[in-house]
Scaffold this active site. Structure first.
Site, PDB file in Angstrom:
ATOM      1  N   CYS A  72       0.564  56.598  60.870  1.00  0.00           N
ATOM      2  CA  CYS A  72       0.858  55.335  60.181  1.00  0.00           C
ATOM      3  C   CYS A  72       2.351  55.306  59.934  1.00  0.00           C
ATOM      4  O   CYS A  72       2.895  56.203  59.282  1.00  0.00           O
ATOM      5  CB  CYS A  72       0.088  55.255  58.862  1.00  0.00           C
ATOM      6  SG  CYS A  72       0.474  53.807  57.861  1.00  0.00           S
ATOM      7  N   CYS A 182       3.668  50.082  64.207  1.00  0.00           N
ATOM      8  CA  CYS A 182       2.443  50.142  63.400  1.00  0.00           C
ATOM      9  C   CYS A 182       1.348  50.537  64.372  1.00  0.00           C
ATOM     10  O   CYS A 182       1.194  49.894  65.424  1.00  0.00           O
ATOM     11  CB  CYS A 182       2.139  48.794  62.756  1.00  0.00           C
ATOM     12  SG  CYS A 182       0.507  48.714  61.962  1.00  0.00           S
TER      13      CYS A 182
END
EC number: 5.1.1.3
Length: 260
Positions: A72, A182
């Site tokens: 992440c 992302c």
């Protein structure tokens, strides 16, 4: 060393890292945690993100992992706050991507990430530390990670958001080399390329998996199995995982469970 690799993310996005790990390290067992209940992290405060991250890392500690991939970008921007608090190696997704961009001598780079990731300026700062002449343009998305996490992979709404971000980046400068900062975003890489075929998409998941592989190999931590298994835990709905597993062609899924 038949302990598993831990992979954690705010939702389903980190499965793009799992996909690359299974390609590069097919004998490794993987324990995945997706905090779908609290996704997207990119719209939260740093304090919230750090508290949620520590909970996931404690889960990994309880399961005796040998290394953790922070799959992440948003969580990776805060790595300095937690990287030395556990006895296993924690490998973020940002640094391997920065190293790749520098090694490939790319001088114009576009970054698309969550609003939190972009606001921290982490990518831009690290790139300019390595090479102050690199030209960086960036764009934060408030909606895209949430749309993908809800399974709207190819919906008109998702396509509209992607097109808007690409258009905005192109207005700012040269966006041909695009970092999908992302891990949710590579799930819909085909949508990006359908809208803008000239893009050279840089997927940080590949670079992170490569860094994990190098770490395990150099520390004699590789598994001796031929095929590893994947166990998935989530704080949210398990149903979305079946769709992503099929879309990414993930293998040897042993279980999909709600977190304890």
């Amino acid at each position: 060393m038949n302990r598993c690799i831990g992979v954690l993310d705010s939702g389903i996005g980190g499965l793009t890292v799992v996909k690359e790990l299974q390609k590069q390290l097919p004998g490794e067992d993987i324990l995945y945690f997706g905090d779908n209940k609290n996704c997207p992290y990119g719209n939260r405060s740093g304090e919230d993100i750090l508290a949620l991250t520590m909970n996931m890392l404690e889960f990994m500690k309880q399961n005796n992992v040998k290394a953790v991939a922070i799959a992440c970008n948003t969580i990776s921007t805060l790595i300095d706050y937690y990287k030395d608090k556990f006895d296993f190696s924690i490998i973020d997704i940002t640094k391997p991507t920065i190293d790749y961009i520098i090694n490939m001598n790319i001088y114009d780079i576009a970054i698309l990430g969550t609003e939190f990731t972009i606001k921290t300026g982490k990518y831009e700062k690290l790139l300019h530390e390595k090479n102050p002449n690199i030209r960086v343009i960036n764009e934060g998305s408030k909606l895209l990670a949430g749309l993908i996490d809800s399974g709207k992979f190819d919906s008109p709404e998702t396509r509209e958001v992607v097109k808007s971000h690409i258009d905005n980046l192109m207005k700012k400068g040269n966006a041909d080399n695009l970092v999908l900062a992302c891990t949710h975003f590579p799930i819909i890489e085909d949508v990006f390329l359908d809208i803008s075929p000239q893009l050279n998409i840089i997927n940080p998941a590949f670079q992170q998996a490569k860094a994990i592989s190098e770490y395990l190999s150099s520390n004699n931590l590789l598994n001796d199995k031929k095929e590893g298994e994947l166990d998935i835990y989530t704080s949210g709905d398990t149903k979305i995982y079946s769709n992503v597993i099929e879309r990414l062609n993930l293998k040897n899924v042993n279980s999909i469970k709600n977190s304890p």
